[in-house]
Design an enzyme around this catalytic site. Structure first.
Site, PDB file in Angstrom:
ATOM      1  N   ARG A 187       0.832  -1.217   0.000  1.00 24.62           N
ATOM      2  CA  ARG A 187       0.000   0.000   0.000  1.00 24.62           C
ATOM      3  C   ARG A 187       0.857   1.254   0.000  1.00 24.62           C
ATOM      4  NH1 ARG A 187       2.778   2.114   3.095  1.00 24.62           N
ATOM      5  NH2 ARG A 187       2.870   1.894   5.357  1.00 24.62           N
ATOM      6  N   GLU A 191      -0.531  11.820   7.420  1.00 22.55           N
ATOM      7  CA  GLU A 191       0.689  11.200   7.982  1.00 22.55           C
ATOM      8  C   GLU A 191       0.864  11.592   9.442  1.00 22.55           C
ATOM      9  OE1 GLU A 191       2.208   8.347   6.811  1.00 22.55           O
ATOM     10  OE2 GLU A 191       2.231   9.544   4.972  1.00 22.55           O
ATOM     11  N   HIS A 192       1.214  10.590  10.259  1.00 24.36           N
ATOM     12  CA  HIS A 192       1.338  10.779  11.710  1.00 24.36           C
ATOM     13  C   HIS A 192       0.007  11.245  12.309  1.00 24.36           C
ATOM     14  CE1 HIS A 192       5.625   9.953  12.242  1.00 24.36           C
ATOM     15  NE2 HIS A 192       5.793  10.502  11.057  1.00 24.36           N
ATOM     16  N   ASP A 230      -2.541   8.716  12.533  1.00 20.00           N
ATOM     17  CA  ASP A 230      -3.211   7.486  13.013  1.00 20.00           C
ATOM     18  C   ASP A 230      -3.223   7.400  14.534  1.00 20.00           C
ATOM     19  OD1 ASP A 230      -0.456   7.095  12.996  1.00 20.00           O
ATOM     20  OD2 ASP A 230      -0.558   5.006  12.335  1.00 20.00           O
ATOM     21  N   GLY A 272      10.845  -3.865   2.813  1.00 18.51           N
ATOM     22  CA  GLY A 272      11.481  -2.818   3.606  1.00 18.51           C
ATOM     23  C   GLY A 272      11.539  -1.481   2.881  1.00 18.51           C
ATOM     24  N   GLY A 323       8.971   0.637   2.615  1.00 16.17           N
ATOM     25  CA  GLY A 323       7.961   1.582   3.088  1.00 16.17           C
ATOM     26  C   GLY A 323       6.599   1.435   2.431  1.00 16.17           C
ATOM     27  N   SER A 357       4.865  -1.476   2.847  1.00 20.38           N
ATOM     28  CA  SER A 357       4.227  -2.494   3.673  1.00 20.38           C
ATOM     29  C   SER A 357       4.179  -3.904   3.090  1.00 20.38           C
ATOM     30  CB  SER A 357       2.827  -2.041   4.079  1.00 20.38           C
ATOM     31  OG  SER A 357       2.555  -2.563   5.349  1.00 20.38           O
ATOM     32  N   ASP A 359      -2.121  -0.298   7.519  1.00 16.61           N
ATOM     33  CA  ASP A 359      -1.490  -1.169   6.515  1.00 16.61           C
ATOM     34  C   ASP A 359      -2.293  -2.443   6.280  1.00 16.61           C
ATOM     35  OD1 ASP A 359       0.344   0.780   6.874  1.00 16.61           O
ATOM     36  OD2 ASP A 359       1.952  -0.523   7.618  1.00 16.61           O
ATOM     37  N   TYR A 394      10.135   8.411  16.759  1.00 20.61           N
ATOM     38  CA  TYR A 394       8.713   8.054  16.705  1.00 20.61           C
ATOM     39  C   TYR A 394       8.054   8.127  18.088  1.00 20.61           C
ATOM     40  CZ  TYR A 394       4.531   5.261  15.666  1.00 20.61           C
ATOM     41  OH  TYR A 394       3.238   4.812  15.554  1.00 20.61           O
TER      42      TYR A 394
HETATM   43  P1  ADP Z   1       7.873  -2.934   4.880  1.00 20.81           P
HETATM   44  O1  ADP Z   1       6.640  -3.478   5.514  1.00 20.81           O
HETATM   45  O2  ADP Z   1       7.872  -1.453   4.777  1.00 20.81           O
HETATM   46  O3  ADP Z   1       8.189  -3.570   3.565  1.00 20.81           O
HETATM   47  P2  ADP Z   1       9.058  -4.173   7.187  1.00 20.81           P
HETATM   48  O4  ADP Z   1      10.402  -4.089   7.791  1.00 20.81           O
HETATM   49  O5  ADP Z   1       7.876  -3.856   8.025  1.00 20.81           O
HETATM   50  O6  ADP Z   1       9.085  -3.279   5.854  1.00 20.81           O
HETATM   51  O7  ADP Z   1       8.819  -5.637   6.641  1.00 20.81           O
HETATM   52  C1  ADP Z   1       9.779  -6.245   5.820  1.00 20.81           C
HETATM   53  C2  ADP Z   1      10.038  -7.649   6.324  1.00 20.81           C
HETATM   54  O8  ADP Z   1       8.874  -8.469   6.107  1.00 20.81           O
HETATM   55  C3  ADP Z   1      11.147  -8.345   5.558  1.00 20.81           C
HETATM   56  O9  ADP Z   1      12.397  -8.040   6.097  1.00 20.81           O
HETATM   57  C4  ADP Z   1      10.761  -9.811   5.762  1.00 20.81           C
HETATM   58  O10 ADP Z   1      11.162 -10.255   7.041  1.00 20.81           O
HETATM   59  C5  ADP Z   1       9.250  -9.775   5.751  1.00 20.81           C
HETATM   60  N1  ADP Z   1       8.714 -10.039   4.393  1.00 20.81           N
HETATM   61  C6  ADP Z   1       7.924  -9.239   3.660  1.00 20.81           C
HETATM   62  N2  ADP Z   1       7.631  -9.806   2.468  1.00 20.81           N
HETATM   63  C7  ADP Z   1       8.242 -10.997   2.440  1.00 20.81           C
HETATM   64  C8  ADP Z   1       8.345 -12.053   1.479  1.00 20.81           C
HETATM   65  N3  ADP Z   1       7.751 -11.972   0.302  1.00 20.81           N
HETATM   66  N4  ADP Z   1       9.087 -13.146   1.807  1.00 20.81           N
HETATM   67  C9  ADP Z   1       9.693 -13.227   3.014  1.00 20.81           C
HETATM   68  N5  ADP Z   1       9.644 -12.264   3.928  1.00 20.81           N
HETATM   69  C10 ADP Z   1       8.934 -11.159   3.678  1.00 20.81           C
HETATM   70 MG    MG Z   2       6.024  -3.098   7.495  1.00 16.60          MG
END
Ligand code: ADP
Ligand code: MG
Length: 393
Positions: A36, A42-43, A45, A130, A132, A134, A180, A230
């Site tokens: 998403r 922003e900020h 929620d 990672g 941003g 989600s 999210d 945060y």
């Molecule tokens: P964001 O939600 O912004 O992408 P986060 O740090 O919250 O970042 O989440 C990322 C983490 O979620 C990854 O480091 C991994 O551990 C897990 N993850 C997300 N998608 C996958 C995927 N397709 N396969 C394995 N792990 C995943």
């Molecule tokens: Mg996340």
């Protein structure tokens, strides 16, 4: 320059094929859920305000089949090796960390009294990890959608969002809001979700005209600050609300904040001003999107960025660079508005642009950003997309 969006059908077929390669089984169930982006709000929620996210044409897909054991064997295209979840004992968080998101959702279903059988599963995703947007919620909600099919337990959309959120709280130790997971569940093609974080009430706001699209620009920087930014913001907002005699800043207007500067420290005053004006902007932007007033929607996005940068102090030079570059391209070049999105200090910007000019806009932003920062950004375009779906099962 601009990343392409693999159609969901194609991604699902690839996932099923790779699942078969790894497990030797034909998938019995295939489930998907999107990432998403938040367009404005922003900020807000954790201040009981509004947010305005849309589901992206970027998905996490899980294919699975029963394995006749009491274990779940999980693989992901993004991770080495397999994760094993033993269903014969209580499930705990642990290594590999990426499996925790899946574990948390399984525990959520077990708490509802569902018996989970052993299965093999494979995960593929076009949601940047990672970045941003989600990927974590996409993984949780895809898992919940898969488990609905496996256990035949049908959840309401709200129940499903809350189980996914709880998984993130308990198994990823991330105290996130509901945005999210809710948008990943509830996303609807050609609609943006206006979500009231105070009541969890939602409204699907149409964004019907195909003449506009959303461009996501990842600055590819993440500034590691002290880590207390945060919680500090949350505390400052709570202190401001207390000083103003309300439960949360949702109950205040700009006039209330402006009338009470002596009750607030300078920092509290500016934090509160961001929150109350951002809530107002989000409500107005939802109306602007619904009526196709793109100029107004874009102006509100720029105003949001200014407030996050000035009053809330969560921007960074790279995010400001992207917004400045987008603003420089302007209406003539097909950009209505642009702002940072997400928590801040790096991550992504989101821009509202003319669909017909998106390629040229992306190229200009990427080139100018690289020239200024020496960093190559990642960009992709999306229309508001559908939320979680069961593709097979
Ligand atoms: P964001 O939600 O912004 O992408 P986060 O740090 O919250 O970042 O989440 C990322 C983490 O979620 C990854 O480091 C991994 O551990 C897990 N993850 C997300 N998608 C996958 C995927 N397709 N396969 C394995 N792990 C995943
Ligand atoms: Mg996340």
């Amino acid at each position: 320059m601009i990343g392409t969006n693999t159609p969901l059908k194609t991604l699902a077929a690839t996932t099923a094929k790779n699942f078969q390669k790894r497990s030797g089984k034909i998938a019995s169930w295939i489930a998907a859920a999107p990432g998403r982006v938040n367009l404005i709000g922003e900020h807000t929620d954790y201040n009981d305000g509004f947010v305005f996210p849309m589901a992206l044409e970027r998905y996490t897909v899980i294919a699975a089949a029963p394995n006749g054991s009491n274990k779940i064997i999980l693989t992901s295209s993004t991770a080495e090796g397999a994760a094993t979840i033993d269903l014969s004992k209580p499930i705990k968080r642990g290594e590999p960390s990426w499996a925790n998101y899946v574990k948390g959702v399984i525990v959520g279903f077990q708490r509802l009294g569902c018996k989970i059988p052993g299965f093999d599963a494979h995960i593929e995703s076009t949601v940047p990890l990672g970045g941003g947007v989600s990927s974590s919620a996409a993984l949780e909600v895809a898992t919940a959608t898969l488990l609905e099919a496996i256990t035949k337990k049908k959840l309401t959309q709200v129940q499903k969002g809350l189980i996914a959120q709880k998984a993130e709280h308990e198994f990823a130790l991330m105290p996130c809001g509901i945005m999210d997971q809710f948008i990943s569940v509830m996303g609807k093609a050609d609609h943006v979700l206006l979500l009231d974080c105070q009541t969890t009430k939602t409204k699907q706001v149409p964004m019907k005209s195909k003449s506009v699209a959303i461009l996501v620009i990842n600055t590819n920087v993440k500034h590691e600050l002290t880590g207390s930014e945060y919680p500090d913001r949350r505390r400052q907002c709570e202190a401001a609300a207390k000083a103003l005699g309300v439960k949360s800043l949702r109950s205040c207007t700009l006039a209330d904040v402006n009338a009470a500067p002596s009750k607030l420290t300078n920092i509290e005053f500016r934090r509160a001003r961001h929150v109350v004006t951002e809530i107002e902007r989000t409500i107005t932007a939802a109306k602007a999107f619904a009526s196709g007033n793109w100029k107004l929607a874009g102006d509100l996005m720029y105003a949001s960025h200014g407030s996050l940068r000035g009053d809330y102090e969560v921007s960074c030079p790279e995010l400001d660079d992207v917004v400045e570059i987008a603003h420089g391209i302007g209406l003539k070049g097909g950009v209505y508005g642009c702002r940072m999105t997400g928590g801040g200090f790096g991550g992504c910007c989101v821009a509202l642009v003319e669909s017909s000019q998106v390629k040229a806009i992306a190229a200009k932003i990427a080139q100018a950003y690289k020239a200024r920062t020496k960093i190559t950004p990642s960009l992709f375009v999306s229309r508001p997309s559908q939320g979680a779906t069961l593709i097979k099962g």
